[in-house]
Each structure stands twice: as C-alpha cells, then as structure tokens.
Design an enzyme around this catalytic site. Sequence first.
Site, mmCIF file in Angstrom:
data_model
loop_
_atom_site.group_PDB
_atom_site.id
_atom_site.type_symbol
_atom_site.label_atom_id
_atom_site.label_comp_id
_atom_site.label_asym_id
_atom_site.label_seq_id
_atom_site.Cartn_x
_atom_site.Cartn_y
_atom_site.Cartn_z
ATOM 1 N N GLU A 1 0.836 -1.208 0.000
ATOM 2 C CA GLU A 1 0.000 0.000 0.000
ATOM 3 C C GLU A 1 0.865 1.249 0.000
ATOM 4 O O GLU A 1 1.854 1.332 0.752
ATOM 5 C CB GLU A 1 -0.894 -0.028 1.250
ATOM 6 C CG GLU A 1 -2.281 0.460 1.003
ATOM 7 C CD GLU A 1 -3.051 -0.420 0.024
ATOM 8 O OE1 GLU A 1 -3.106 -0.061 -1.172
ATOM 9 O OE2 GLU A 1 -3.609 -1.445 0.448
ATOM 10 N N HIS A 2 0.488 2.182 -0.851
ATOM 11 C CA HIS A 2 1.231 3.442 -1.019
ATOM 12 C C HIS A 2 2.659 3.181 -1.505
ATOM 13 O O HIS A 2 3.578 3.915 -1.187
ATOM 14 C CB HIS A 2 1.213 4.273 0.271
ATOM 15 C CG HIS A 2 -0.152 4.835 0.559
ATOM 16 N ND1 HIS A 2 -0.600 5.990 -0.026
ATOM 17 C CD2 HIS A 2 -1.165 4.372 1.332
ATOM 18 C CE1 HIS A 2 -1.854 6.219 0.403
ATOM 19 N NE2 HIS A 2 -2.215 5.248 1.203
ATOM 20 N N GLY B 1 -13.051 2.655 -1.770
ATOM 21 C CA GLY B 1 -11.652 2.267 -1.947
ATOM 22 C C GLY B 1 -11.490 0.953 -2.692
ATOM 23 O O GLY B 1 -10.466 0.294 -2.586
ATOM 24 N N SER C 1 -11.900 0.865 -6.073
ATOM 25 C CA SER C 1 -11.539 1.259 -7.430
ATOM 26 C C SER C 1 -12.680 1.195 -8.434
ATOM 27 O O SER C 1 -12.505 0.716 -9.557
ATOM 28 C CB SER C 1 -10.357 0.428 -7.945
ATOM 29 O OG SER C 1 -9.235 0.710 -7.175
ATOM 30 N N SER C 2 -13.828 1.726 -8.046
ATOM 31 C CA SER C 2 -14.915 1.809 -9.012
ATOM 32 C C SER C 2 -14.530 2.748 -10.159
ATOM 33 O O SER C 2 -14.926 2.529 -11.305
ATOM 34 C CB SER C 2 -16.201 2.287 -8.342
ATOM 35 O OG SER C 2 -15.976 3.501 -7.664
ATOM 36 N N ASP D 1 -4.457 0.516 -9.648
ATOM 37 C CA ASP D 1 -5.884 0.200 -9.777
ATOM 38 C C ASP D 1 -6.264 -0.117 -11.219
ATOM 39 O O ASP D 1 -6.988 -1.077 -11.499
ATOM 40 C CB ASP D 1 -6.738 1.366 -9.257
ATOM 41 C CG ASP D 1 -6.351 1.776 -7.841
ATOM 42 O OD1 ASP D 1 -5.696 0.967 -7.153
ATOM 43 O OD2 ASP D 1 -6.692 2.897 -7.441
ATOM 44 N N TYR E 1 -3.392 12.260 0.537
ATOM 45 C CA TYR E 1 -2.680 11.396 -0.420
ATOM 46 C C TYR E 1 -1.552 12.188 -1.090
ATOM 47 O O TYR E 1 -0.406 11.742 -1.160
ATOM 48 C CB TYR E 1 -3.685 10.897 -1.457
ATOM 49 C CG TYR E 1 -3.176 9.864 -2.431
ATOM 50 C CD1 TYR E 1 -3.250 8.508 -2.148
ATOM 51 C CD2 TYR E 1 -2.649 10.241 -3.671
ATOM 52 C CE1 TYR E 1 -2.809 7.551 -3.058
ATOM 53 C CE2 TYR E 1 -2.210 9.294 -4.589
ATOM 54 C CZ TYR E 1 -2.294 7.955 -4.285
ATOM 55 O OH TYR E 1 -1.859 7.019 -5.189
HETATM 56 C C1 GLA Z 1 -5.252 4.550 -4.268
HETATM 57 C C2 GLA Z 1 -4.506 4.887 -5.556
HETATM 58 C C3 GLA Z 1 -3.494 3.795 -5.886
HETATM 59 C C4 GLA Z 1 -2.576 3.514 -4.688
HETATM 60 C C5 GLA Z 1 -3.401 3.293 -3.423
HETATM 61 C C6 GLA Z 1 -2.549 3.163 -2.179
HETATM 62 O O1 GLA Z 1 -6.024 3.397 -4.468
HETATM 63 O O2 GLA Z 1 -5.422 5.015 -6.618
HETATM 64 O O3 GLA Z 1 -2.753 4.171 -7.012
HETATM 65 O O4 GLA Z 1 -1.641 4.548 -4.513
HETATM 66 O O5 GLA Z 1 -4.329 4.349 -3.202
HETATM 67 O O6 GLA Z 1 -1.791 2.000 -2.221
#
Ligand code: GLA
Length: 395
Positions: free
Chosen positions: A40-41, A130, A132-133, A178, A229
């Site tokens: 993540e990140h 969270g 990714s729609s 995503d 972010y």
């Molecule tokens: C969101 C962003 C991704 C990624 C995540 C964190 O989903 O769209 O690109 O950075 O946060 O891992």
Amino acid sequence: MADLLRRARLVGDKLKAVFGDNGSEIDMVKAPGRVNLIGEHTDYNDGFVLPVAIDREIIMAAQPREDDEVHLYAVDLDATSSFKLENITKDTDAPWSNYIRGVLLLLGERGFPIRGMNAAFSGDVPLGAGLSSSAALEMASGLMAAVIGRFPIDRVELVKIAQAAENNFVGVNCGIMDQFISGLGKKDHALFLDCRSLDYQLVPLPPMDEYKIVIANTMVERGLVDSAYNERRRQCERGVELLREYLPGIQALRDVSGADFGRYRHHLPAVVAQRCEHVISENERVLESVRALRAEDVEEFGRLMGASHISLRDLYEVSCKELDIMVEVAQGAEGVLGARMTGAGFGGCTVNLVRAAVVDDFVALLKDAYGKKAGIEPEIYICQAEDGAKELKLK
Ligand code: GLA
C-alpha cells in the site's frame, strides 16, 4: 458467470430503452474493481503491489453511432450525459462521466480511431469505498472504445491511458495499481506488479474452497483522502531528494534498501523518515508475501498483512479509528489468517484472509462487534479473484 450475463442483458435492455435501438449489434464489456492484498502506497514510489481483481464489476453495453456523438446513461444513477468527440470537456453536472470523457479524449489524442456511441453502464463495485470503481469505469470505457472502434490496443497501453485520464483529466493523482489490476487481473490469482518496469507475475491464491477473501466496508467515506494522499506523495519525494545526497543515483524509495535507510535516516525530518520507513518496509513485505504464497505458507502471508496494517497506521498514518477497530476485531477472531486496511486509507475497506470453514461465523462476528464498537453497520463482501476487463459475449 450466469449472473454476470443476466446483468449484462439488463444493461443492454436499458440502453435500448433510453436511446432506442439503432439496429446495430450491442457490444458488452466488463471491468472489475480490486482489492489490494498488500503493497500500500508503494505504487507511486516505483515499488511493488499485490492486488486482486474482484467479482464486482462495471458492465457496459453500447451501440455505435454514425455521427461523432457519445451519449451516456448511468443506470444506477439514472443520469445521462452527452458530448461530441471533437470537443471533449469536463461535465461538472455529471462528474461520473468525466472518467469516460477523459479516456476517450486521450485515446483520440493518441490517434486511435474512436467512434460515436450510445452507452449504458451499471456496476456493483461500491462507490467511494476504496475498491476502485473509478478505475473499473475507466477500463470499461477504454475497452468499449476499442471494441466499438474495432481497433487493437495493447492492454498495458490502455492501462496507462486510463491512469493518465484520471491524473490529468479527472485530476486525481493516483498511481498505476488500480487500472493495472482492473485491466490484467486473473481468476484465482493475485497479480504481483513491479510499478517501475510494469513487469508482472500472476501468483496463485490459496485454494478458495479453503480460504476466502473477505472485504469489510467500514462505511466511512474516505474524507480528506485527496489532500492527504498528495501530501504523502510529496513527503516520499522529499525523502528521496534528501537521501540522494548520501545515495547518489536513487530515483525513488524503491531504490533504497532497508540497511541504507537505517544508515541515513537520521538526516531526515522525523515525519519524512516515518513515511519512507513504511514504503521501504512495505516493498520488502510484498516480496516476502509473494514468496510465502508461492510456498503455500498462508500463516506467514497473514502475518505480513498484519504488519502492513501496523505500518500504515503508525508510520504512514493513513488509517482511521474505524479501520483500526475493524482490523482489531478480525485479528481476534477464529480462523483469520490476516487482516489489514486496503487502498488509500482514511476510511473505506479492510481485507481479510479467512478459513472458509468459519467464514459465516466470521462475518456475523465482524458485523456485530464492529456495529457495537464503531456504531456503524458495516457491509461485508466475500470475494473471488476474477479476470480483468474483457468483452462479454452473450451468445
Ligand atoms: C489509491 C490509488 C493507488 C494507490 C493506493 C494506495 O487506491 O489510486 O494508485 O496509490 O491508493 O496504495
């Protein structure tokens, strides 16, 4: 699959009901949402991620038009939006349409022969959770443009175009994870992606009759997520700038080993050092996770998920009270191998790996305990790893 085709037919019916049937064949595509198992990140730090495409998706149905107009219908919102291909601008009244507009604009700019169309879409990827729609909608639109325009497009190129549309047209500074997993995910597999080279490997998941991926939605909308972010991104870039003085040649945190970081971290402001430590250790955890999954060591993988959550909570500081409650409840429950927040953070979902035999008890316990502790009724989705975006053939 039967359910998917049934829903696709319904979207096709809506298309004809709203725009009329112009007699052409109806094309159908689907593009899934995703859950990130670990990493993540790390994507915008040129690092490693291990997401899964889930069995929740956007379904889009379309018919080509003879003119250069695009007419869109969002079934779930009962809303329309239309534009001409020669003049694609943002629609502030229908912000959902901007994901589609952005992808079509970029495809056109890059010389792909996009055509006018009537399109309707519907999905069951929860919005703002969270999962990714938006990436799913971008990938569905891009694939539909290629199907309607009858042009070939390399899948990774389409992924890059979708990400660029989100960055430059919609205005969200996301990484590439995503769109990549929505475009290239594979049934029963996680996808191990190197976000620098975009090389990837499919990693078989533990057998789904023995283990389940359970996604738990805190129902907390990811407030402040954009500004926080972008701030995290800047802090990581700052870390690289400062570390470059001692480690010439590094381009991103991906290039910094744990040992080198230990040697030079005292040169960084405390918060920047914390952010960097998360990213550097998280990359290592992804590599270890891939090794653990390949060795069928589910316990070790679960332990790494837990360590990832602690790092996101304490070092990267992107968790929130509700995500922490959800993870704590899960970690104390029987049959749970691992639990962590997933996605950008500040709300949204957790991901849990749970023994299939106890999954119903786990869901009941999570609903009850989270409800009591957080005062919110959660939504829980038991998910399968599915294929990425693809054309659907009804016959
Ligand atoms: C969101 C962003 C991704 C990624 C995540 C964190 O989903 O769209 O690109 O950075 O946060 O891992």
